[in-house]
Design a protein around this motif. Structure first.
Motif, PDB file in Angstrom:
ATOM      1  N   ILE A 186      28.092  45.567  33.999  1.00  0.00           N
ATOM      2  CA  ILE A 186      29.062  45.212  35.036  1.00  0.00           C
ATOM      3  C   ILE A 186      28.366  44.905  36.354  1.00  0.00           C
ATOM      4  CG2 ILE A 186      31.087  45.988  36.313  1.00  0.00           C
ATOM      5  CD1 ILE A 186      31.789  47.786  33.970  1.00  0.00           C
ATOM      6  N   LEU A 187      27.406  45.736  36.723  1.00  0.00           N
ATOM      7  CA  LEU A 187      26.743  45.549  38.014  1.00  0.00           C
ATOM      8  C   LEU A 187      25.743  44.408  37.983  1.00  0.00           C
ATOM      9  CD1 LEU A 187      26.285  49.217  39.266  1.00  0.00           C
ATOM     10  CD2 LEU A 187      28.123  47.589  39.698  1.00  0.00           C
ATOM     11  N   LEU A 188      25.243  44.042  36.810  1.00  0.00           N
ATOM     12  CA  LEU A 188      24.436  42.820  36.723  1.00  0.00           C
ATOM     13  C   LEU A 188      25.308  41.588  36.983  1.00  0.00           C
ATOM     14  CD1 LEU A 188      21.903  43.267  33.762  1.00  0.00           C
ATOM     15  CD2 LEU A 188      21.382  42.690  36.151  1.00  0.00           C
ATOM     16  N   LEU A 189      26.534  41.614  36.499  1.00  0.00           N
ATOM     17  CA  LEU A 189      27.468  40.530  36.821  1.00  0.00           C
ATOM     18  C   LEU A 189      27.698  40.452  38.326  1.00  0.00           C
ATOM     19  CD1 LEU A 189      30.086  41.094  33.971  1.00  0.00           C
ATOM     20  CD2 LEU A 189      28.566  39.118  34.197  1.00  0.00           C
ATOM     21  N   VAL A 190      27.866  41.616  38.956  1.00  0.00           N
ATOM     22  CA  VAL A 190      28.046  41.658  40.406  1.00  0.00           C
ATOM     23  C   VAL A 190      26.804  41.139  41.122  1.00  0.00           C
ATOM     24  CG1 VAL A 190      28.438  43.179  42.378  1.00  0.00           C
ATOM     25  CG2 VAL A 190      29.691  43.551  40.261  1.00  0.00           C
ATOM     26  N   ALA A 191      25.617  41.550  40.659  1.00  0.00           N
ATOM     27  CA  ALA A 191      24.380  41.147  41.315  1.00  0.00           C
ATOM     28  C   ALA A 191      24.104  39.649  41.171  1.00  0.00           C
ATOM     29  CB  ALA A 191      23.208  41.949  40.748  1.00  0.00           C
ATOM     30  N   LEU A 192      24.421  39.102  40.010  1.00  0.00           N
ATOM     31  CA  LEU A 192      24.232  37.662  39.816  1.00  0.00           C
ATOM     32  C   LEU A 192      25.148  36.870  40.745  1.00  0.00           C
ATOM     33  CD1 LEU A 192      23.953  37.566  35.917  1.00  0.00           C
ATOM     34  CD2 LEU A 192      22.135  37.034  37.543  1.00  0.00           C
ATOM     35  N   LEU A 193      26.392  37.308  40.861  1.00  0.00           N
ATOM     36  CA  LEU A 193      27.284  36.670  41.823  1.00  0.00           C
ATOM     37  C   LEU A 193      26.797  36.900  43.254  1.00  0.00           C
ATOM     38  CD1 LEU A 193      30.741  37.633  40.270  1.00  0.00           C
ATOM     39  CD2 LEU A 193      29.762  35.335  40.387  1.00  0.00           C
ATOM     40  N   THR A 233      32.634  33.860  45.204  1.00  0.00           N
ATOM     41  CA  THR A 233      31.770  34.894  44.625  1.00  0.00           C
ATOM     42  C   THR A 233      32.068  36.274  45.207  1.00  0.00           C
ATOM     43  OG1 THR A 233      30.054  34.270  46.248  1.00  0.00           O
ATOM     44  CG2 THR A 233      29.881  33.350  44.019  1.00  0.00           C
ATOM     45  N   ILE A 234      32.445  36.333  46.473  1.00  0.00           N
ATOM     46  CA  ILE A 234      32.829  37.625  47.065  1.00  0.00           C
ATOM     47  C   ILE A 234      34.075  38.175  46.378  1.00  0.00           C
ATOM     48  CG2 ILE A 234      33.775  38.683  49.147  1.00  0.00           C
ATOM     49  CD1 ILE A 234      31.897  36.946  50.786  1.00  0.00           C
ATOM     50  N   ILE A 235      35.043  37.303  46.099  1.00  0.00           N
ATOM     51  CA  ILE A 235      36.279  37.750  45.445  1.00  0.00           C
ATOM     52  C   ILE A 235      35.991  38.273  44.042  1.00  0.00           C
ATOM     53  CG2 ILE A 235      38.490  36.966  44.516  1.00  0.00           C
ATOM     54  CD1 ILE A 235      38.647  35.024  46.882  1.00  0.00           C
ATOM     55  N   PHE A 236      35.163  37.548  43.281  1.00  0.00           N
ATOM     56  CA  PHE A 236      34.855  37.987  41.919  1.00  0.00           C
ATOM     57  C   PHE A 236      34.006  39.244  41.916  1.00  0.00           C
ATOM     58  CE2 PHE A 236      35.906  33.517  40.789  1.00  0.00           C
ATOM     59  CZ  PHE A 236      36.837  33.792  39.798  1.00  0.00           C
ATOM     60  N   GLN A 237      33.125  39.402  42.888  1.00  0.00           N
ATOM     61  CA  GLN A 237      32.366  40.649  42.996  1.00  0.00           C
ATOM     62  C   GLN A 237      33.300  41.836  43.203  1.00  0.00           C
ATOM     63  OE1 GLN A 237      28.474  40.759  45.302  1.00  0.00           O
ATOM     64  NE2 GLN A 237      29.229  38.753  45.914  1.00  0.00           N
ATOM     65  N   ALA A 238      34.273  41.664  44.082  1.00  0.00           N
ATOM     66  CA  ALA A 238      35.229  42.748  44.331  1.00  0.00           C
ATOM     67  C   ALA A 238      35.997  43.104  43.062  1.00  0.00           C
ATOM     68  CB  ALA A 238      36.194  42.334  45.439  1.00  0.00           C
ATOM     69  N   SER A 239      36.321  42.107  42.247  1.00  0.00           N
ATOM     70  CA  SER A 239      37.047  42.361  41.009  1.00  0.00           C
ATOM     71  C   SER A 239      36.207  43.182  40.032  1.00  0.00           C
ATOM     72  CB  SER A 239      37.451  41.027  40.367  1.00  0.00           C
ATOM     73  OG  SER A 239      38.063  41.229  39.111  1.00  0.00           O
ATOM     74  N   LEU A 241      33.604  45.093  40.767  1.00  0.00           N
ATOM     75  CA  LEU A 241      33.379  46.427  41.320  1.00  0.00           C
ATOM     76  C   LEU A 241      34.604  47.320  41.141  1.00  0.00           C
ATOM     77  CD1 LEU A 241      31.412  45.633  44.607  1.00  0.00           C
ATOM     78  CD2 LEU A 241      30.552  46.816  42.587  1.00  0.00           C
ATOM     79  N   SER A 242      35.783  46.717  41.231  1.00  0.00           N
ATOM     80  CA  SER A 242      37.002  47.477  40.991  1.00  0.00           C
ATOM     81  C   SER A 242      37.058  47.979  39.547  1.00  0.00           C
ATOM     82  CB  SER A 242      38.226  46.625  41.305  1.00  0.00           C
ATOM     83  OG  SER A 242      39.419  47.307  41.007  1.00  0.00           O
ATOM     84  N   ASP A 243      36.648  47.131  38.607  1.00  0.00           N
ATOM     85  CA  ASP A 243      36.595  47.551  37.208  1.00  0.00           C
ATOM     86  C   ASP A 243      35.595  48.687  37.011  1.00  0.00           C
ATOM     87  OD1 ASP A 243      38.453  45.605  36.645  1.00  0.00           O
ATOM     88  OD2 ASP A 243      36.995  44.156  35.884  1.00  0.00           O
ATOM     89  N   ALA A 244      34.442  48.574  37.664  1.00  0.00           N
ATOM     90  CA  ALA A 244      33.410  49.613  37.511  1.00  0.00           C
ATOM     91  C   ALA A 244      33.876  50.938  38.089  1.00  0.00           C
ATOM     92  CB  ALA A 244      32.117  49.164  38.184  1.00  0.00           C
ATOM     93  N   SER A 245      34.623  50.888  39.186  1.00  0.00           N
ATOM     94  CA  SER A 245      35.071  52.128  39.834  1.00  0.00           C
ATOM     95  C   SER A 245      36.065  52.902  38.979  1.00  0.00           C
ATOM     96  CB  SER A 245      35.689  51.812  41.199  1.00  0.00           C
ATOM     97  OG  SER A 245      36.880  51.053  41.048  1.00  0.00           O
ATOM     98  N   LYS A 246      36.705  52.227  38.029  1.00  0.00           N
ATOM     99  CA  LYS A 246      37.644  52.911  37.144  1.00  0.00           C
ATOM    100  C   LYS A 246      36.935  53.651  36.013  1.00  0.00           C
ATOM    101  CE  LYS A 246      41.115  49.307  37.960  1.00  0.00           C
ATOM    102  NZ  LYS A 246      41.890  48.200  37.348  1.00  0.00           N
TER     103      LYS A 246
END
Length: 382
Positions: A186-193, A233-239, A241-246
């Motif tokens: 999940i966080l690799l997806l965030v980092a790539l974005l 990319t900021i919007i998709f990162q937030a999405s 990160l929201s999934d990871a926080s759950k």
């Protein structure tokens, strides 16, 4: 003479970018703590109200906007590889504020055992930040629209973008179709974005500064492309990160996300903006040593935070008046001493809805049998 003048301007730009990034990250961390303080105050008050009706929350909100604006402008002055790792300042500020508000009283031996790693992490973060700032890249160029396009169409950047898109699509496939919910995925997806975000942020902020200086850059198509990439990319990162926080603890998310995002941001700066082309091996080695120390420091600061105390209820019935009582099976923890990193250092330690009254006394196992309204009295058992 011109070379020395250019070097002086370059170091001045580095200094401005560094100070803006430090100032912005400190303000963001303070704003999150102020907003959380506003939430805690509302929960403890008799008159309940929405958080956005309080001056405290709005004060924290505007401090956060000011901090993010400073971070945004810092990319126009400092190299991407220098500004991005300075997000560690927010971790350090949050640790200091959390330590101030915890009011922990303990013996020196117990204190060192409980908080020694945190202080070691803070020292490593400060030392690492000094190293990568002192030995960081010092390359600067005016990122006009033509220069940004020139960087974008270069074969190293195109190869980098193709590999990044392929990696992102593979990770997204495993995440969505194969239910691969590992934190690293999940966080690799965030980092790539995030690497695309910082590339576009630097281009947009630089073109805005040039426009304010009198050289119009906003009417070029590349500005619109970079702006759209930045926002999306900021919007998709937030999405993500929201999934990871759950699924995972917020302190663990914060440290791993910082490490992965910073590493890919440095790689993006090296490939897209060629920030290390004129640096020698010594400077690059010391820069990487500082980054590694900062990574370890952030990991230690977040690792030693205690986990949130989850609320595990069970319900008993008070037979005297028929009112259900909620009990908490989880152990008690000191107030204000938990591991939530999502809202700064001031967090709820109860791990539950704050205004839910809870009786933590153990339920009684014996009760007096009551006589039924229409039935005969119960017979005494021998």
């Amino acid at each position: 003479m011109d070379v020395s003048r250019a070097d002086e301007d370059s170091y001045m730009n580095n200094l401005i970018g560094t100070l803006l990034a430090i100032f912005g990250n400190v303000l963001v961390s303070i704003s999150l703590n102020i907003q959380k303080y506003g939430h805690v105050t509302i929960v403890g008050a008799k008159d309940q109200q929405f958080f956005y009706h309080t001056k405290t929350w709005w004060f924290g909100f505007f401090l956060g906007i000011l901090g993010e604006a400073a971070n945004f402008i810092s990319y126009a002055f400092g190299p991407l590889s220098l500004v991005a790792p300075l997000n560690a300042v927010s971790f350090l500020t949050s640790f200091i504020l959390g330590f101030i508000f915890m009011h922990v009283k303990s013996k020196p031996k117990d204190f060192a055992k409980s908080h020694g790693l945190s202080f070691l992490g803070a020292i490593l973060s400060v030392g690492g930040a000094y190293l990568f700032v002192a030995f960081g890249p010092n390359s600067h160029e005016k990122l006009t629209a033509e220069v940004v396009v020139h960087h974008l169409v270069g074969w190293p950047v195109l190869l980098y973008l193709v590999l990044q898109i392929i990696t992102f699509c593979l990770l997204l496939y495993f995440y969505k179709q194969k239910n691969a919910n590992a934190l690293v995925i999940i966080l690799l997806l965030v980092a790539l974005l995030g690497s695309i975000t910082v590339i576009s942020v630097k281009a947009v902020s630089h073109m805005l500064i040039l426009t304010l200086e009198g050289s119009m850059q906003l009417d070029y198509p590349i500005f619109t492309v970079m702006f759209v990439c930045m926002v999306s990319t900021i919007i998709f990162q937030a999405s993500f990160l929201s999934d990871a926080s759950k699924l995972y603890d917020s302190s663990q998310i914060a440290s791993v996300n910082y490490i992965l995002s910073t590493a890919l941001a440095i790689l993006a700066g090296a490939v897209f903006y060629l920030e290390f082309n004129h640096e020698d091996i010594l400077h690059i080695s010391m820069f990487l040593l500082g980054i590694a120390a900062c990574f370890l420091g952030v990991f230690l600061i977040t690792k030693t935070r205690k986990k949130n105390n989850t609320f595990e209820p069970y319900v008993t019935m008070n037979m005297s008046n028929g009112v259900p009582t909620i009990h908490n099976k989880s152990p008690d923890v000191p107030a204000g001493f938990t591991g939530s990193f999502s809202y700064g250092a001031l967090v709820n330690s109860d791990g539950m809805t704050p205004n839910q009254p809870v009786n933590k006394e153990q339920p009684t196992t014996s009760f007096r049998p009551t006589r039924a309204s229409n039935g005969p009295p119960a017979r005494k058992q021998d």
